[in-house]
Design a protein around this motif. Structure first.
Motif, PDB file in Angstrom:
ATOM      1  N   GLU A 255      26.538  32.772  50.697  1.00 52.21           N
ATOM      2  CA  GLU A 255      26.880  31.556  49.947  1.00 52.21           C
ATOM      3  C   GLU A 255      28.237  30.969  50.343  1.00 52.21           C
ATOM      4  OE1 GLU A 255      25.903  31.648  45.679  1.00 52.21           O
ATOM      5  OE2 GLU A 255      25.064  33.630  46.099  1.00 52.21           O
ATOM      6  N   GLY A 256      28.799  31.429  51.429  1.00 53.89           N
ATOM      7  CA  GLY A 256      30.045  30.858  51.926  1.00 53.89           C
ATOM      8  C   GLY A 256      31.230  31.784  51.758  1.00 53.89           C
ATOM      9  N   PRO A 257      32.326  31.477  52.453  1.00 50.29           N
ATOM     10  CA  PRO A 257      33.482  32.376  52.468  1.00 50.29           C
ATOM     11  C   PRO A 257      34.231  32.478  51.144  1.00 50.29           C
ATOM     12  CG  PRO A 257      33.982  30.356  53.650  1.00 50.29           C
ATOM     13  CD  PRO A 257      32.517  30.309  53.302  1.00 50.29           C
ATOM     14  N   ASP A 258      34.040  31.516  50.229  1.00 51.85           N
ATOM     15  CA  ASP A 258      34.739  31.583  48.946  1.00 51.85           C
ATOM     16  C   ASP A 258      33.938  32.310  47.873  1.00 51.85           C
ATOM     17  OD1 ASP A 258      32.819  29.557  48.662  1.00 51.85           O
ATOM     18  OD2 ASP A 258      34.064  28.393  47.291  1.00 51.85           O
ATOM     19  N   ASP A 259      32.668  32.657  48.149  1.00 53.55           N
ATOM     20  CA  ASP A 259      31.808  33.205  47.103  1.00 53.55           C
ATOM     21  C   ASP A 259      32.160  34.640  46.712  1.00 53.55           C
ATOM     22  OD1 ASP A 259      29.623  33.008  45.254  1.00 53.55           O
ATOM     23  OD2 ASP A 259      28.483  34.292  46.606  1.00 53.55           O
ATOM     24  N   MET A 260      32.181  35.565  47.641  1.00 59.05           N
ATOM     25  CA  MET A 260      32.491  36.950  47.276  1.00 59.05           C
ATOM     26  C   MET A 260      33.897  37.067  46.693  1.00 59.05           C
ATOM     27  SD  MET A 260      31.099  39.786  46.892  1.00 59.05           S
ATOM     28  CE  MET A 260      32.027  40.717  45.693  1.00 59.05           C
ATOM     29  N   PRO A 261      34.912  36.428  47.286  1.00 56.20           N
ATOM     30  CA  PRO A 261      36.231  36.470  46.638  1.00 56.20           C
ATOM     31  C   PRO A 261      36.195  35.900  45.218  1.00 56.20           C
ATOM     32  CG  PRO A 261      36.461  35.686  48.877  1.00 56.20           C
ATOM     33  CD  PRO A 261      34.980  35.767  48.596  1.00 56.20           C
ATOM     34  N   ALA A 262      35.380  34.873  44.990  1.00 59.08           N
ATOM     35  CA  ALA A 262      35.277  34.297  43.645  1.00 59.08           C
ATOM     36  C   ALA A 262      34.713  35.307  42.658  1.00 59.08           C
ATOM     37  CB  ALA A 262      34.411  33.039  43.679  1.00 59.08           C
ATOM     38  N   HIS A 263      33.720  36.076  43.069  1.00 63.79           N
ATOM     39  CA  HIS A 263      33.160  37.105  42.189  1.00 63.79           C
ATOM     40  C   HIS A 263      34.213  38.160  41.841  1.00 63.79           C
ATOM     41  CE1 HIS A 263      29.156  35.518  42.376  1.00 63.79           C
ATOM     42  NE2 HIS A 263      29.021  35.735  43.676  1.00 63.79           N
ATOM     43  N   ILE A 264      34.971  38.575  42.831  1.00 60.04           N
ATOM     44  CA  ILE A 264      36.007  39.592  42.592  1.00 60.04           C
ATOM     45  C   ILE A 264      37.084  39.044  41.658  1.00 60.04           C
ATOM     46  CG2 ILE A 264      37.835  40.970  43.672  1.00 60.04           C
ATOM     47  CD1 ILE A 264      35.963  41.115  46.174  1.00 60.04           C
ATOM     48  N   LYS A 265      37.550  37.834  41.926  1.00 64.44           N
ATOM     49  CA  LYS A 265      38.573  37.210  41.085  1.00 64.44           C
ATOM     50  C   LYS A 265      38.087  37.057  39.649  1.00 64.44           C
ATOM     51  CE  LYS A 265      40.472  34.585  44.954  1.00 64.44           C
ATOM     52  NZ  LYS A 265      40.586  33.234  45.547  1.00 64.44           N
ATOM     53  N   ALA A 266      36.815  36.645  39.494  1.00 68.12           N
ATOM     54  CA  ALA A 266      36.267  36.479  38.148  1.00 68.12           C
ATOM     55  C   ALA A 266      36.237  37.810  37.402  1.00 68.12           C
ATOM     56  CB  ALA A 266      34.859  35.870  38.221  1.00 68.12           C
ATOM     57  N   SER A 267      35.892  38.883  38.102  1.00 67.55           N
ATOM     58  CA  SER A 267      35.888  40.197  37.450  1.00 67.55           C
ATOM     59  C   SER A 267      37.300  40.650  37.092  1.00 67.55           C
ATOM     60  CB  SER A 267      35.220  41.238  38.350  1.00 67.55           C
ATOM     61  OG  SER A 267      33.830  41.022  38.369  1.00 67.55           O
ATOM     62  N   LEU A 268      38.248  40.362  37.944  1.00 70.83           N
ATOM     63  CA  LEU A 268      39.636  40.740  37.661  1.00 70.83           C
ATOM     64  C   LEU A 268      40.212  39.960  36.477  1.00 70.83           C
ATOM     65  CD1 LEU A 268      41.073  40.931  41.293  1.00 70.83           C
ATOM     66  CD2 LEU A 268      40.697  42.858  39.736  1.00 70.83           C
TER      67      LEU A 268
ATOM     68  N   ASN B 151      35.832  33.216  20.010  1.00 75.64           N
ATOM     69  CA  ASN B 151      35.538  33.850  21.280  1.00 75.64           C
ATOM     70  C   ASN B 151      35.027  32.771  22.229  1.00 75.64           C
ATOM     71  OD1 ASN B 151      35.063  36.484  22.849  1.00 75.64           O
ATOM     72  ND2 ASN B 151      33.160  35.364  23.097  1.00 75.64           N
ATOM     73  N   ILE B 152      35.584  32.732  23.424  1.00 74.25           N
ATOM     74  CA  ILE B 152      35.180  31.766  24.446  1.00 74.25           C
ATOM     75  C   ILE B 152      34.661  32.574  25.620  1.00 74.25           C
ATOM     76  CG2 ILE B 152      35.916  29.847  25.904  1.00 74.25           C
ATOM     77  CD1 ILE B 152      38.441  29.802  23.896  1.00 74.25           C
ATOM     78  N   PHE B 153      33.395  32.364  25.982  1.00 73.97           N
ATOM     79  CA  PHE B 153      32.728  33.120  27.036  1.00 73.97           C
ATOM     80  C   PHE B 153      32.242  32.160  28.112  1.00 73.97           C
ATOM     81  CE2 PHE B 153      28.743  34.780  28.836  1.00 73.97           C
ATOM     82  CZ  PHE B 153      29.196  35.986  29.357  1.00 73.97           C
ATOM     83  N   ILE B 154      32.503  32.473  29.375  1.00 78.66           N
ATOM     84  CA  ILE B 154      32.039  31.638  30.481  1.00 78.66           C
ATOM     85  C   ILE B 154      30.774  32.251  31.066  1.00 78.66           C
ATOM     86  CG2 ILE B 154      33.543  32.760  32.198  1.00 78.66           C
ATOM     87  CD1 ILE B 154      33.885  29.852  33.390  1.00 78.66           C
ATOM     88  N   GLN B 155      29.757  31.417  31.255  1.00 80.14           N
ATOM     89  CA  GLN B 155      28.456  31.889  31.730  1.00 80.14           C
ATOM     90  C   GLN B 155      28.327  31.798  33.247  1.00 80.14           C
ATOM     91  OE1 GLN B 155      25.969  29.300  29.147  1.00 80.14           O
ATOM     92  NE2 GLN B 155      25.139  31.228  28.379  1.00 80.14           N
ATOM     93  N   HIS B 156      29.336  32.279  33.941  1.00 76.98           N
ATOM     94  CA  HIS B 156      29.339  32.206  35.409  1.00 76.98           C
ATOM     95  C   HIS B 156      29.993  33.461  35.976  1.00 76.98           C
ATOM     96  CE1 HIS B 156      28.117  27.972  35.380  1.00 76.98           C
ATOM     97  NE2 HIS B 156      28.888  27.895  34.301  1.00 76.98           N
ATOM     98  N   THR B 157      29.649  33.771  37.221  1.00 77.68           N
ATOM     99  CA  THR B 157      30.208  34.962  37.862  1.00 77.68           C
ATOM    100  C   THR B 157      31.243  34.627  38.933  1.00 77.68           C
ATOM    101  OG1 THR B 157      28.415  35.018  39.494  1.00 77.68           O
ATOM    102  CG2 THR B 157      28.116  36.301  37.452  1.00 77.68           C
ATOM    103  N   SER B 158      31.565  33.351  39.092  1.00 81.45           N
ATOM    104  CA  SER B 158      32.550  32.974  40.108  1.00 81.45           C
ATOM    105  C   SER B 158      33.668  32.112  39.529  1.00 81.45           C
ATOM    106  CB  SER B 158      31.861  32.254  41.275  1.00 81.45           C
ATOM    107  OG  SER B 158      31.173  31.115  40.806  1.00 81.45           O
ATOM    108  N   ALA B 159      33.817  32.149  38.212  1.00 78.80           N
ATOM    109  CA  ALA B 159      34.927  31.498  37.510  1.00 78.80           C
ATOM    110  C   ALA B 159      35.279  32.405  36.345  1.00 78.80           C
ATOM    111  CB  ALA B 159      34.538  30.110  37.020  1.00 78.80           C
ATOM    112  N   SER B 160      36.466  32.212  35.791  1.00 79.01           N
ATOM    113  CA  SER B 160      36.910  33.102  34.723  1.00 79.01           C
ATOM    114  C   SER B 160      37.774  32.341  33.732  1.00 79.01           C
ATOM    115  CB  SER B 160      37.667  34.297  35.311  1.00 79.01           C
ATOM    116  OG  SER B 160      38.727  33.860  36.145  1.00 79.01           O
ATOM    117  N   LEU B 161      38.222  33.066  32.713  1.00 79.53           N
ATOM    118  CA  LEU B 161      39.078  32.504  31.672  1.00 79.53           C
ATOM    119  C   LEU B 161      40.288  33.411  31.477  1.00 79.53           C
ATOM    120  CD1 LEU B 161      36.277  31.776  29.054  1.00 79.53           C
ATOM    121  CD2 LEU B 161      37.467  30.062  30.437  1.00 79.53           C
ATOM    122  N   THR B 162      41.398  32.814  31.117  1.00 72.04           N
ATOM    123  CA  THR B 162      42.578  33.585  30.740  1.00 72.04           C
ATOM    124  C   THR B 162      43.461  32.711  29.865  1.00 72.04           C
ATOM    125  OG1 THR B 162      44.255  35.137  31.563  1.00 72.04           O
ATOM    126  CG2 THR B 162      44.091  33.023  32.706  1.00 72.04           C
TER     127      THR B 162
END
Length: 140
Positions: free
Chosen positions: A84-97, A40-51
């Motif tokens: 936190e800048g224009p890329d922050d909220m989109p990053a959170h959404i992308k990470a959740s997706l 299991n590989i888990f990322i400890q961030h809310t603005s990056a993801s794994l796939t």
């Protein structure tokens, strides 16, 4: 059953989708001690993801980035979390997706990925200092 866990830090990557399979394997030699199991590989961030996806043609990773930017644009007028800048909220959404973790079978001490599969770090921010992953392998 054996269980091994390790935290690693990936170096900063530019925004986009990056193959990190070999970086993970090289920093986790305990994989070789598992005959049959799961990593299991888990990322400890809310603005990056794994796939997991295509590991051969780099245009797949470019297309992922292009599609995610169209699907979740910056500066949407309805975003409230903008401090936190224009890329922050989109990053959170992308990470959740995309998701915060992936699981890969381990067979004879090696990741049992398909021929054309690799593990991606999906970096959704423009400027980061590196990403922490928690690696947990268990099996016999």
């Amino acid at each position: 059953m054996k269980i091994y866990q390790k935290s690693i830090t990936l170096p900063p990557f530019p925004r986009g989708f990056h193959l990190v399979t070999e970086r993970i394997v090289s920093q986790f030699p305990e994989l070789s001690k598992i005959n049959t199991g799961l990593l299991n590989i888990f990322i400890q961030h809310t603005s990056a993801s794994l796939t997991i996806n295509e590991n051969a043609d780099p245009t797949v990773r470019k297309d992922f980035e292009s599609h995610m930017n169209k699907m979740v644009p910056e500066n949407a007028p309805y975003y409230e979390h903008t401090i936190e800048g224009p890329d922050d909220m989109p990053a959170h959404i992308k990470a959740s997706l995309m998701g915060a973790s992936v699981q890969v079978p381990v067979t004879n001490g090696r990741l049992n990925l398909g021929t054309w599969q690799g593990i991606y770090l999906c970096e959704h921010r423009d400027h980061v200092s590196g990403r922490r992953l928690v690696l947990t392998v268990y099996g016999s």
